[in-house]
Design a protein around this motif. Structure first.
Motif, short mmCIF file in Angstrom:
data_model
loop_
_atom_site.label_atom_id
_atom_site.label_comp_id
_atom_site.label_asym_id
_atom_site.label_seq_id
_atom_site.Cartn_x
_atom_site.Cartn_y
_atom_site.Cartn_z
N HIS A 1 0.85 -1.20 0.00
CA HIS A 1 0.00 0.00 0.00
C HIS A 1 0.88 1.25 0.00
N GLU B 1 -6.60 11.19 4.70
CA GLU B 1 -7.54 10.33 3.98
C GLU B 1 -6.81 9.06 3.57
N GLY B 2 -7.32 7.92 4.03
CA GLY B 2 -6.67 6.66 3.71
C GLY B 2 -5.23 6.65 4.19
N ILE C 1 -4.25 16.02 -1.01
CA ILE C 1 -4.74 14.64 -0.94
C ILE C 1 -5.10 14.15 -2.34
N TYR D 1 -3.40 10.91 -4.46
CA TYR D 1 -4.08 9.80 -5.13
C TYR D 1 -3.77 9.79 -6.63
N ARG D 2 -3.78 10.96 -7.25
CA ARG D 2 -3.53 11.03 -8.69
C ARG D 2 -2.13 10.51 -9.03
N PHE E 1 -0.31 8.48 -7.25
CA PHE E 1 -0.22 7.05 -6.98
C PHE E 1 -0.80 6.25 -8.15
N TYR E 2 -1.99 6.62 -8.61
CA TYR E 2 -2.62 5.88 -9.70
C TYR E 2 -1.88 6.08 -11.03
#
Length: 290
Positions: free
Chosen positions: A58, A258-259, A269, A273-274, A276-277
């Motif tokens: 993760h 978040e997460g 945040i 996420y962006r 990471f993906y």
């Protein structure tokens, strides 16, 4: 002057196979203690099977993770190419910085005859300027953790993070922070001083103890007032006890969590996420040391 306890709680329990995990921070009363924004406690348990391929890869960004193993063996691998294995009493520290993917195994200690596992995972929130730094990793074996005997054969103190008197951890201090493990023998007492405006909490893993004339039970997380003062620890039982103290100066910047990400704004945040993906955190190439 003795510091007053602000609250105490036992957190929320979750079971992961043979392991019992207690989520102690954040809790219903507090989201942080100094720079510490997360604490999971792995209660003592017998683990007969060996995990080899990781417990679940993760990502993280904006924090440093810290794993402290009282008993057992913890293996770490990440997308920056870091690999390490620590044994009972050891510490793994990983600065996620701009982003990293990590995984690990928690097993019984191959260097002992015990099948017991027992430990902690903390998240340490980084100042905004350090959230943009490259990832880093440090592994510390038990004999490398700074340790000092207490007076009158009362026990000992280990400095996992921060400083105590002449003891200093090699883990970087991005703010004033500390994590102490105090071992107190039966019938002994010890007093620790805390400066003004320092946030501090205590956790009692397996035994009850008296803190500033109030008895707290095993499994309790106790937070104290921010006024300067002392915390007196009394062990009135017939066996030795262990207690963790942690905290530091208040984290004054905005916190958005978040997460697996802890940043300073909702936009950051979204960026986490962006990225990471988009694969910018890399991937774990191997779970074993070459």
């Amino acid at each position: 002057m003795k510091k007053e306890a602000s609250f105490s709680t036992k957190g929320n329990r979750a079971d992961l196979g043979p392991l019992t995990i207690n989520r102690l921070l954040p809790n219903q009363y507090a989201n942080k203690v100094g720079p510490f924004v997360f604490l999971d406690y792995v209660a003592p348990a017998i683990k007969d099977t060996i995990t080899e391929n990781g417990m679940g890869a993760h990502p993280h960004r904006g924090i440093a993770t810290l794993t402290y193993i009282l008993q057992g063996e913890e293996e770490h691998f990440d997308s920056a190419g870091n690999y390490a294995k620590i044994h009972s009493g050891g510490v793994q520290w990983m600065k996620a910085g701009t982003g990293i993917v990590h995984d690990g195994n928690l097993n019984y200690d191959s260097e002992t005859d015990s099948k017991m596992v027992h430990g902690f995972q903390f998240w340490i929130n980084l100042p905004a300027k350090n959230k943009t730094e490259s990832p880093a990793h440090i592994a510390i074996q038990a004999n490398e953790v700074p340790k000092k005997a207490l007076a009158y054969e009362s026990g000992w103190i280990k400095v996992i993070v921060g400083n105590y008197e002449k003891l200093s951890s090699i883990i970087p201090n991005y703010s004033q922070q500390f994590l102490y493990h105090i071992h107190l023998e039966a019938g002994k007492q010890f007093t620790i001083q805390m400066a003004d405006k320092i946030e501090v909490a205590a956790f009692l893993p397996t035994n009850s103890v008296i803190l500033n004339d109030t008895e707290f039970e095993a499994g309790e997380f106790v937070e104290f007032s921010r006024n300067a003062g002392e915390i007196e620890i009394k062990n009135t039982s017939e066996k030795a006890i262990d207690i963790l103290f942690f905290g530091g100066e208040e984290y004054a910047e905005p916190i958005v969590a978040e997460g697996p990400f802890v940043m300073n704004s909702s936009g950051e945040i979204a960026d986490a996420y962006r990225d990471f993906y988009a694969g910018k955190y890399g991937e774990i190439k191997s779970t074993k040391k070459n």
